[in-house]
Structure formats: structure tokens, C-alpha cells
Design a protein around this motif. Structure first.
Motif, PDB file in Angstrom:
ATOM      1  N   GLU A 248       0.813  -1.220   0.000  1.00  0.00           N
ATOM      2  CA  GLU A 248       0.000   0.000   0.000  1.00  0.00           C
ATOM      3  C   GLU A 248       0.844   1.267   0.000  1.00  0.00           C
ATOM      4  N   ASN A 249       1.967   1.257   0.696  1.00  0.00           N
ATOM      5  CA  ASN A 249       2.810   2.457   0.780  1.00  0.00           C
ATOM      6  C   ASN A 249       3.585   2.742  -0.501  1.00  0.00           C
ATOM      7  N   VAL A 250       3.599   1.805  -1.434  1.00  0.00           N
ATOM      8  CA  VAL A 250       4.398   2.006  -2.653  1.00  0.00           C
ATOM      9  C   VAL A 250       3.520   2.101  -3.895  1.00  0.00           C
ATOM     10  N   ILE A 251       2.223   2.261  -3.733  1.00  0.00           N
ATOM     11  CA  ILE A 251       1.328   2.352  -4.894  1.00  0.00           C
ATOM     12  C   ILE A 251       1.680   3.552  -5.762  1.00  0.00           C
ATOM     13  N   THR A 252       1.996   4.696  -5.138  1.00  0.00           N
ATOM     14  CA  THR A 252       2.347   5.886  -5.935  1.00  0.00           C
ATOM     15  C   THR A 252       3.635   5.656  -6.718  1.00  0.00           C
ATOM     16  N   LEU A 253       4.591   4.939  -6.129  1.00  0.00           N
ATOM     17  CA  LEU A 253       5.835   4.637  -6.841  1.00  0.00           C
ATOM     18  C   LEU A 253       5.579   3.676  -8.000  1.00  0.00           C
ATOM     19  N   ILE A 254       4.667   2.748  -7.811  1.00  0.00           N
ATOM     20  CA  ILE A 254       4.320   1.822  -8.894  1.00  0.00           C
ATOM     21  C   ILE A 254       3.663   2.593 -10.038  1.00  0.00           C
ATOM     22  N   LYS A 255       2.797   3.538  -9.700  1.00  0.00           N
ATOM     23  CA  LYS A 255       2.181   4.373 -10.732  1.00  0.00           C
ATOM     24  C   LYS A 255       3.243   5.192 -11.472  1.00  0.00           C
TER      25      LYS A 255
END
Length: 531
Positions: A248-255
């Protein structure tokens, strides 16, 4: 309410006399949490994502972490209390521990229940839910065959209810499902389980969607009101204290990683359809012309003659400019490939680093040719999962406390759940030969049963030891029979030799007698002859 908060109420809120008035409020608290978990699960599957570029790092992170933490089923071992421990506990607490708890008998019961329930599948399903949504649940019950059952239930449809104690204790579990109505809509069903009752509710208002704005009016199904005949709430529930899924904490990085790939793809697509730039040349036709329709209205359109002229220039094998300053070239976007790849790699490494999951395509991972090297690569993930390890061990032990109390109640036994040791083993490739050699070196210091239990071959130590005893006994019996046969043959040979010696002795004696008798006669004859 924030979606990361757990549902907390006082014990009176779920009291049987109050719950009918509070069930709609309880559903209103649960639905934002369940909707957020649905969002996280969709991020994991990416099944309904319509983006142009999808790099499902959430799926990769979840799959590796779930397999590492939940790939091997938990082991439950009944600890044995030695006499020194018994004496100390009796002295301090004035109680006798371990005398009434038969370890072998208790272990056999635990092994039977785990095999009946497919222990490994239950554990993996719970771990996967916890990794993906930050929570996992199970139900404990007794089926119609009087078998104790613990079964997984989805975290997308279940949520635990806690009280305000320190630490907070579970006081209920709310589950929902939908059924198609006769009018083409959906009927929402709720099941509420506490330590005192299990109730079933149905919303009187049909709906087509389920969200926080859905209008509901739950009514209890009176005929399905059942008492709970357990000493505690018969549920298994683990919720992340921070309400976070692993990725959940890395969703923005995945995007961001997906955006970099998309941008590069757009550049290549733009260059594939690049425009041709020509200088020092003036076309004969204007790009736009004005036309007047039958109503006298004037509009501007592309000049068909100019389009034909441009097409002819593009298809020409040779193009001439009328003066020396003319030039022809493609208008493209130049990209620094090295900088782009470095940026993309950074956007890949960061989410894996924060989640603790190793990159299996990394050179350091592919060069890890032994179990020790692999353990080092998984060390960050092991640290990330330490909290989950403690939470699962605690809840698994609590589940066995519920089951043990049930067994003691029905079978009039006095097993103590505190004697159960919960063992969670990480799923990593292992060198079986190395493990076997290490444990065999401990023979003589540890019992054969302990050594067999720790060999990586899923052996039943009780059965193997029984087989060894039977084999040794058969070997001893065979050796005794062989010795008896050998002794009989030896005795026969000895008797034969003895008889032969006796026969030869008798013949010698007889011969000697004959010799002695004839000797004097010969002497007399010789004397007479001389005379």
C-alpha cells in the motif's frame, strides 16, 4: 471515519438487547473498510484496470511475500515440562502443571485436527489476505460429524469488532454477502457472531451497488438466531495495526514506474509517426481553402490538392530544393536512453526496497547459489514480516485455546493450550543433505524422535520408530535362529570327529593287543629254531 481504523465499540453495543437497533450503524462503520480492501485487492489483481500500461508490481510483491511467509504450513508441537520446571512452577504458583496433560495423546489429537482441516491451505489463504488487504479471518465451528473445523473467510466480506480494553479484545465478527433478488436487484445479508450468539440480518431495501451511500434497513431473521456454545468467540482474526497492505505504501511509486514506461512508449510512437520538415521549398498549393455551401455559409477546410502534393513529396524517391539553403529532415524527439533507463530502474527499485521484496532478476539474486545467500537476499522481507509473524502466532495459539477448551468440555479432559508451541517456517529452497547431516550429528545428544521430526522429509517419527523397533526385533530373531542353526551344525561336526577318533582308538587298541599276543609266539619259535 478513516478507512485504516478498526471498528471499536463497548461490549454493551453488541449486547443481544441492543444489537437490533445498532446493526445499521455497525454496517455503516464496516462498509468504508470493506470498500478500501476491495480497492487494494483490485490493485493486486489489476483485473479491471483499463490503463494503457500495466506493470503489476503489486501482484509480484504479494505473490513473493505470501509464498515466503505462508508457503509452509505451521507446525504445532506439544511441549514437555521436565521435573525441574514442574517443581519450580508448583513452588511459585502452588499449582501442579503437566501431570494431567498427556503430551503424546494431546499431540495426536492436534495432528488429527490439522490434517482434517488442510492446515497448509488455511494458513496460506489467511496470509495472502493479510498481505493484500491488511487483514485475514477464519471461522471455527463443529460440523454435523462432530469434527472441529477452522475455515478461511474472505477479508473482502468480513471485519472484526474490538472493544476498548488494553490491549483491545475481539468481541465480534461481521460478515456480509449478496443474493440476487426476484426483481433483478441485490439483497444484502449480514451475519454477526459474538461469544453469546450468531444472528442473521437481511436488508429490506434492494440495491444494485454497494457503497457507503447505499440505503439499507436490516431486519433480523428470527428463526436463524442461534446460541454460540463455545467459551470464546469462535473466530480467527488478524488485522494489521496500521491498517496497511504490504504494497500500500508504494502504490504511488508503482504508478510512477508505469508512467515512465508509458512516456517512453509515447516518444517511440511519436517518432514512428514523425512529421517531415522541408526548408528552401514552397509548395504550389495552400494548406487550407475556403468553401461556400449552398446556403452561402463559408467554412475553412483542408486543401485536397495540397494533400495530394504532400503525398507525392513523401513518396518521391528524390527531392530537390530550389536553392542551396534548403534541407529536409524528420521532426523527432531525442531521448537520452541511459538517463531514461536509470530513471525507470530507480522507479522499480524503490517500491521493492520499501516493501522488502527482492528483485529476482537482480544479479545478486541470480548469483545466490546456496541457502545462506538466499536467506541474506530475503533478510529485508523477513524484517518487514516480523510483526505479521508475532500476530499470526498469537492468533493461532488463541484458536487452539478455543479448540482445546471445546475438547476438554466434551471429552472431560484437562489439556492445556499453553503447552502448544506454534512454529512458523519461512519457505526458502534448502539443502536437504546439509540439514540431514547436521541433525544426524546430534544423535546421542537428542532423542531419535526429535531428530526424525526435524528431517526435511515429512516423516512420522512415531511410525518410523515403531518400524525400527519391529525391524530390530525381526533382525534379532533372525540372528538367534542363525546362531542356533550354526550351533547345531557345529555340534554335529564335533560329534562326528569324536566318533571317528573313538573308532580309530579302538582299532589301535585291538591291533596292539594282537601285536602283543603274537610277539611272544614268534620269540619262542625263533628260540626253538636256534636250538
Amino acid at each position: 471515519m478513516s478507512v485504516v481504523e478498526r471498528i471499536q465499540y463497548s461490549d454493551e453495543f453488541l449486547d443481544k438487547k441492543n444489537i437490533s437497533n445498532n446493526i445499521n450503524i455497525l454496517w455503516g462503520k464496516a462498509i468504508p473498510i470493506l470498500q478500501h480492501r476491495k480497492y487494494l485487492y483490485d490493485r493486486y489483481t489489476r483485473k479491471y484496470d483499463t490503463s494503457d500500461v500495466i506493470v503489476a508490481l503489486e501482484f509480484y510483491i504479494s505473490t513473493i511475500a505470501s509464498g515466503y511467509f505462508g508457503g509452509k504450513e505451521p507446525q504445532y508441537k506439544v511441549k514437555k515440562i521436565n521435573e525441574t520446571q514442574k517443581g519450580i512452577l508448583q513452588k511459585i504458583f502452588k499449582k501442579v502443571f503437566g501431570d494431567k496433560n498427556n503430551p503424546k495423546e494431546f499431540q495426536t489429537i492436534i495432528d488429527y485436527i490439522t490434517k482434517y482441516n488442510d492446515n497448509g491451505s488455511f494458513f496460506y489463504d489467511c496470509v495472502k489476505d493479510y498481505i493484500n488487504t491488511g487483514a485475514c479471518y477464519g471461522l471455527v465451528y463443529e460440523n454435523k460429524d462432530n469434527e472441529v473445523v477452522y475455515a478461511h473467510t474472505s477479508s473482502l466480506t468480513s471485519v472484526a469488532i474490538w472493544n476498548y480494553e488494553t490491549p483491545a479484545q475481539k468481541i465480534g465478527l461481521l460478515r456480509y454477502w449478496t443474493e440476487n433478488s426476484n426483481n433483478g436487484g441485490l439483497d444484502i445479508h449480514l451475519e454477526l457472531i459474538t461469544k453469546d450468539y450468531k444472528k442473521h440480518y437481511i436488508s429490506g431495501i434492494e440495491t444494485t451497488t454497494i457503497n457507503k451511500d447505499t440505503e439499507v434497513d436490516f431486519k433480523e431473521e428470527q428463526e436463524e438466531d442461534k446460541p454460540v456454545l463455545w467459551n470464546d468467540i469462535p473466530i480467527f482474526a488478524v488485522e494489521n495495526p496500521d491498517g496497511l497492505a504490504l504494497f500500500e505504501n508504494v502504490i504511488t511509486l508503482i504508478k510512477k514506474h508505469e508512467q515512465v514506461i508509458k512516456n517512453n512508449a509515447n516518444i517511440f510512437q511519436y517518432n514512428d509517426n514523425a512529421k517531415l520538415k522541408i526548408t528552401g521549398f514552397t509548395p504550389q498549393n495552400d494548406p487550407l481553402i475556403e468553401v461556400t455551401d449552398k446556403d452561402g455559409k463559408t467554412t475553412t477546410i483542408k486543401n485536397p490538392e495540397r494533400e495530394k502534393e504532400d503525398e507525392a513529396i513523401l513518396n518521391a524517391k528524390v527531392f530537390y530544393t530550389p536553392d542551396n539553403t534548403g534541407d529536409i529532415d524528420w521532426v523527432i524527439k531525442n531521448v537520452d536512453d541511459t538517463a531514461s533507463e536509470n530513471h525507470k530502474k530507480t522507479c522499480l527499485d524503490l517500491p521493492l526496497m520499501i516493501s522488502g521484496v527482492p528483485n529476482v532478476t537482480d544479479q545478486g539474486f541470480t548469483n545466490a547459489d546456496n541457502s545462506s545467500a538466499l536467506e541474506k537476499k530475503f533478510f529485508p522481507l523477513d524484517q518487514v514480516l516480523q510483526q505479521a509473524d508475532k500476530l499470526f502466532k498469537k492468533e493461532l495459539l488463541r484458536m487452539w485455546e478455543i479448540i482445546t477448551d471445546r475438547i476438554n468440555l466434551k471429552k472431560n479432559t484437562e489439556y492445556d493450550f499453553r503447552d502448544i508451541e506454534v512454529i512458523l517456517t519461512r519457505n526458502l529452497p534448502t539443502n536437504n543433505q546439509e540439514i540431514v547431516d547436521n541433525w544426524l550429528k546430534l544423535r546421542g545428544l537428542l532423542s531419535d524422535k526429535t531428530v526424525i521430526d526435524h528431517l526435511p522429509y515429512d516423516l512420522d517419527s512415531e511410525s518410523e520408530l515403531a518400524e525400527m523397533d519391529a525391524q530390530n526385533e525381526a533382525n534379532m530373531q533372525k540372528n538367534m535362529e542363525n546362531m542356533q542353526m550354526l550351533g547345531s551344525e557345529q555340534n554335529g561336526q564335533d560329534m562326528g570327529v569324536s566318533q571317528s577318533k573313538d573308532s580309530r582308538t579302538k582299532k589301535d587298541i585291538s591291533k596292539n593287543k594282537q601285536t602283543d599276543t603274537k610277539q611272544p609266539t614268534n620269540d619262542i619259535q625263533n628260540i626253538k629254531a636256534k636250538q
